[in-house]
Design a protein around this motif. Structure first.
Motif, PDB file in Angstrom:
ATOM      1  N   ASN A 305       8.355   2.323   6.218  1.00  0.00           N
ATOM      2  CA  ASN A 305       7.484   3.479   6.040  1.00  0.00           C
ATOM      3  C   ASN A 305       6.023   3.043   6.079  1.00  0.00           C
ATOM      4  O   ASN A 305       5.686   1.890   5.785  1.00  0.00           O
ATOM      5  CB  ASN A 305       7.785   4.149   4.691  1.00  0.00           C
ATOM      6  N   LYS A 306       5.138   3.983   6.417  1.00  0.00           N
ATOM      7  CA  LYS A 306       3.706   3.728   6.423  1.00  0.00           C
ATOM      8  C   LYS A 306       3.043   4.599   5.356  1.00  0.00           C
ATOM      9  O   LYS A 306       3.212   5.818   5.368  1.00  0.00           O
ATOM     10  CB  LYS A 306       3.110   4.044   7.798  1.00  0.00           C
ATOM     11  N   PHE A 307       2.309   3.942   4.476  1.00  0.00           N
ATOM     12  CA  PHE A 307       1.620   4.638   3.392  1.00  0.00           C
ATOM     13  C   PHE A 307       0.109   4.489   3.586  1.00  0.00           C
ATOM     14  O   PHE A 307      -0.384   3.361   3.750  1.00  0.00           O
ATOM     15  CB  PHE A 307       2.012   4.056   2.036  1.00  0.00           C
ATOM     16  N   ARG A 308      -0.613   5.558   3.570  1.00  0.00           N
ATOM     17  CA  ARG A 308      -2.070   5.489   3.665  1.00  0.00           C
ATOM     18  C   ARG A 308      -2.640   5.048   2.318  1.00  0.00           C
ATOM     19  O   ARG A 308      -2.395   5.673   1.294  1.00  0.00           O
ATOM     20  CB  ARG A 308      -2.624   6.865   4.035  1.00  0.00           C
ATOM     21  N   GLU A 309      -3.288   3.915   2.284  1.00  0.00           N
ATOM     22  CA  GLU A 309      -3.960   3.329   1.124  1.00  0.00           C
ATOM     23  C   GLU A 309      -2.992   2.709   0.122  1.00  0.00           C
ATOM     24  O   GLU A 309      -3.202   1.609  -0.347  1.00  0.00           O
ATOM     25  CB  GLU A 309      -4.862   4.347   0.416  1.00  0.00           C
ATOM     26  N   ALA A 310      -1.925   3.433  -0.267  1.00  0.00           N
ATOM     27  CA  ALA A 310      -0.981   2.891  -1.251  1.00  0.00           C
ATOM     28  C   ALA A 310       0.295   3.722  -1.255  1.00  0.00           C
ATOM     29  O   ALA A 310       0.299   4.892  -0.863  1.00  0.00           O
ATOM     30  CB  ALA A 310      -1.598   2.883  -2.646  1.00  0.00           C
ATOM     31  N   ALA A 311       1.373   3.086  -1.709  1.00  0.00           N
ATOM     32  CA  ALA A 311       2.613   3.822  -1.938  1.00  0.00           C
ATOM     33  C   ALA A 311       2.593   4.323  -3.375  1.00  0.00           C
ATOM     34  O   ALA A 311       2.419   3.539  -4.316  1.00  0.00           O
ATOM     35  CB  ALA A 311       3.818   2.924  -1.708  1.00  0.00           C
ATOM     36  N   LYS A 312       2.753   5.617  -3.547  1.00  0.00           N
ATOM     37  CA  LYS A 312       2.775   6.211  -4.882  1.00  0.00           C
ATOM     38  C   LYS A 312       4.232   6.541  -5.220  1.00  0.00           C
ATOM     39  O   LYS A 312       4.793   7.497  -4.688  1.00  0.00           O
ATOM     40  CB  LYS A 312       1.924   7.467  -4.930  1.00  0.00           C
ATOM     41  N   LYS A 331      11.434  -2.512   1.002  1.00  0.00           N
ATOM     42  CA  LYS A 331      11.196  -3.675   1.866  1.00  0.00           C
ATOM     43  C   LYS A 331      10.629  -3.249   3.226  1.00  0.00           C
ATOM     44  O   LYS A 331      10.861  -2.140   3.699  1.00  0.00           O
ATOM     45  CB  LYS A 331      12.496  -4.453   2.088  1.00  0.00           C
ATOM     46  N   SER A 332       9.851  -4.153   3.816  1.00  0.00           N
ATOM     47  CA  SER A 332       9.302  -3.973   5.169  1.00  0.00           C
ATOM     48  C   SER A 332       8.519  -2.675   5.319  1.00  0.00           C
ATOM     49  O   SER A 332       8.570  -2.012   6.363  1.00  0.00           O
ATOM     50  CB  SER A 332      10.429  -4.031   6.219  1.00  0.00           C
ATOM     51  N   ASN A 333       7.790  -2.302   4.273  1.00  0.00           N
ATOM     52  CA  ASN A 333       6.916  -1.137   4.326  1.00  0.00           C
ATOM     53  C   ASN A 333       5.478  -1.584   4.571  1.00  0.00           C
ATOM     54  O   ASN A 333       5.139  -2.757   4.399  1.00  0.00           O
ATOM     55  CB  ASN A 333       7.013  -0.349   3.022  1.00  0.00           C
ATOM     56  N   MET A 343       3.757  -4.779   3.080  1.00  0.00           N
ATOM     57  CA  MET A 343       3.831  -4.815   1.626  1.00  0.00           C
ATOM     58  C   MET A 343       4.941  -5.761   1.171  1.00  0.00           C
ATOM     59  O   MET A 343       5.915  -6.012   1.899  1.00  0.00           O
ATOM     60  CB  MET A 343       4.086  -3.401   1.094  1.00  0.00           C
ATOM     61  N   LYS A 344       4.818  -6.256  -0.037  1.00  0.00           N
ATOM     62  CA  LYS A 344       5.830  -7.146  -0.584  1.00  0.00           C
ATOM     63  C   LYS A 344       7.111  -6.374  -0.908  1.00  0.00           C
ATOM     64  O   LYS A 344       7.072  -5.223  -1.318  1.00  0.00           O
ATOM     65  CB  LYS A 344       5.313  -7.816  -1.857  1.00  0.00           C
ATOM     66  N   TYR A 372       3.549   5.154 -10.096  1.00  0.00           N
ATOM     67  CA  TYR A 372       3.380   3.701  -9.981  1.00  0.00           C
ATOM     68  C   TYR A 372       2.772   3.404  -8.611  1.00  0.00           C
ATOM     69  O   TYR A 372       3.320   3.813  -7.588  1.00  0.00           O
ATOM     70  CB  TYR A 372       4.712   2.986 -10.150  1.00  0.00           C
ATOM     71  N   ILE A 373       1.652   2.695  -8.610  1.00  0.00           N
ATOM     72  CA  ILE A 373       0.923   2.422  -7.373  1.00  0.00           C
ATOM     73  C   ILE A 373       1.324   1.061  -6.820  1.00  0.00           C
ATOM     74  O   ILE A 373       1.225   0.049  -7.504  1.00  0.00           O
ATOM     75  CB  ILE A 373      -0.602   2.453  -7.610  1.00  0.00           C
ATOM     76  N   ILE A 374       1.812   1.059  -5.574  1.00  0.00           N
ATOM     77  CA  ILE A 374       2.152  -0.193  -4.908  1.00  0.00           C
ATOM     78  C   ILE A 374       1.232  -0.341  -3.696  1.00  0.00           C
ATOM     79  O   ILE A 374       1.193   0.528  -2.825  1.00  0.00           O
ATOM     80  CB  ILE A 374       3.617  -0.217  -4.445  1.00  0.00           C
ATOM     81  N   LYS A 375       0.472  -1.442  -3.656  1.00  0.00           N
ATOM     82  CA  LYS A 375      -0.462  -1.686  -2.546  1.00  0.00           C
ATOM     83  C   LYS A 375      -0.031  -2.881  -1.734  1.00  0.00           C
ATOM     84  O   LYS A 375       0.733  -3.709  -2.174  1.00  0.00           O
ATOM     85  CB  LYS A 375      -1.883  -1.884  -3.085  1.00  0.00           C
TER      86      LYS A 375
END
Length: 375
Positions: A305-312, A331-333, A343-344, A372-375
């Motif tokens: 998946n593609k997240f703009r700025e961060a995955a919320k 995984k593999s985002n 992303m990790k 929860y913010i994942i960058k």
């Protein structure tokens, strides 16, 4: 003399009442299409039920509605297999009986199949008053394909399209759902598949557009398992896809732009792959804590998946003793902005949610939410 006049007045009143009832009763047209290869519906209809009926059909029938004007309290009912409905337009539907449909495909206790619906328009531009709850389309048949339809402006209770979970192999593709304002009582999904009862069917929602849709917290409501939701565009919507009571749902290659809650998850064995999320959402992907209303999330794959700025990543609970998601593989985002960054990988489970500090936490209407913010 007075009694005679009184009796005459009573008879006259009864005749007036009968005439009044007749003038408002729906006309019923039953059309037998057993041996027909084509039928062109013609005429103006404003207060009618039109039933297309067949027994053991040996030929496929094309039913064309391009020469008919349909508005108000009009219902079309399909009671046949092997039918292709094309070019119907309904203006400002306003049914007078609850829980019915503008277009009813099949019957709950019968077995019809191989029905296609193409180039339908069901458009409401009247917003004053509250109608009884009715569907635009209600699907109760097997092997149904609905495509290239435009459904707009609904403001009363019940989804635009409902599919009964007793039936299987239903596909909704290349349709447009739009211009639905917020509704206080909700219960106005664009598409609802199933009712939460066990099923063995399969359902496909692909390449549709959902735009300016705010009628419900679930634009697509998944209440039946084995759903494939792919290639859809959500733009300016209150919500996107909600997996309410279902297992084995694949949400793939969809785009979410200015959608408050794009994906909400409960149940097990789901795949959320290849979607794009902008930065406007409150939560990109939300998990419901497991309880009697929502199945516990288990064995979920979130990948590519593609997240703009961060995955919320959201966690939502409406009880004090809900069960945490388990076995969620992230995984593999990618985070995208000026550049694209991988992303990790993470496991989103009880430890993650308890040990990771949430970006924010809110409580409203007895529902607790954490992001929860994942960058």
């Amino acid at each position: 003399m007075k009694s005679t006049i009184k009796g005459f007045n009573i008879v006259l009143l009864l005749l007036c009442l009968v005439t009044h009832v007749r003038s408002y009763a729906q006309e019923v047209f039953t059309i037998d299409i057993d041996a027909m290869e084509r039928y062109d519906l013609k005429g103006d209809y404003e207060n009618a039920v039109i039933i297309f009926r067949a027994g053991n059909k040996t030929v496929k029938t094309v039913i064309d509605g391009s020469q008919a004007t349909l508005k108000g309290n009009v219902k079309i009912k399909c009671r046949a297999s092997n039918v292709d409905f094309v070019n119907f337009t309904f203006h400002n539907p306003k049914l007078d009986k609850a829980n019915e449909a503008v277009f009813e495909i099949g019957e709950k206790d019968q077995s019809y199949e191989n029905i296609t619906v193409r180039d339908f328009k069901i458009i409401n531009k009247v917003t004053d008053g509250e109608y009884v709850g009715f569907f635009y389309m209600n699907v109760m048949a097997n092997n149904v394909k609905i495509s290239n339809c435009e459904l707009k402006g609904k403001h009363n209770r019940l989804p635009m399209i409902h599919v009964n979970s007793k039936f299987t192999n239903v596909e909704i593709s290349s349709c447009t759902f739009k211009d639905v304002a917020p509704r206080k009582e909700e219960a106005l999904e664009a598409i609802r598949i199933g009712d939460g009862t066990p099923n063995t069917g399969s359902y496909f929602i692909k390449n549709n557009v959902f735009e300016d849709y705010f009628g419900d917290s679930e634009t697509i409501s998944c209440k039946a398992s084995n759903m494939y939701i792919s290639g859809n565009t959500f733009k300016n919507c209150r919500s996107g896809v909600s997996i309410r009571k279902a297992n084995h749902v694949e949400i793939t290659w969809n785009s979410f732009t200015n959608v408050t809650h794009p994906v909400r998850v409960s149940g097990k064995n789901h795949k959320i792959i290849g979607n794009s999320f902008d930065a406007s959402s409150d939560q990109s992907i939300s998990f419901m804590m497991g309880n009697s209303d929502y199945w516990t999330s288990e064995n979920i794959v979130i990948s590519k998946n593609k997240f703009r700025e961060a995955a919320k990543i959201g966690l939502i609970s409406n009880t004090e003793d809900g069960k945490y998601p388990t076995g969620v593989t992230f995984k593999s985002n990618y985070v995208v902005g000026k550049s694209k960054k991988k992303m990790k990988s993470k496991m989103l489970n009880k430890d993650f949610f308890e040990k990771t500090k949430p970006g924010n936490a809110t409580e409203k209407y007895n529902i607790k939410q954490k992001t929860y913010i994942i960058k």
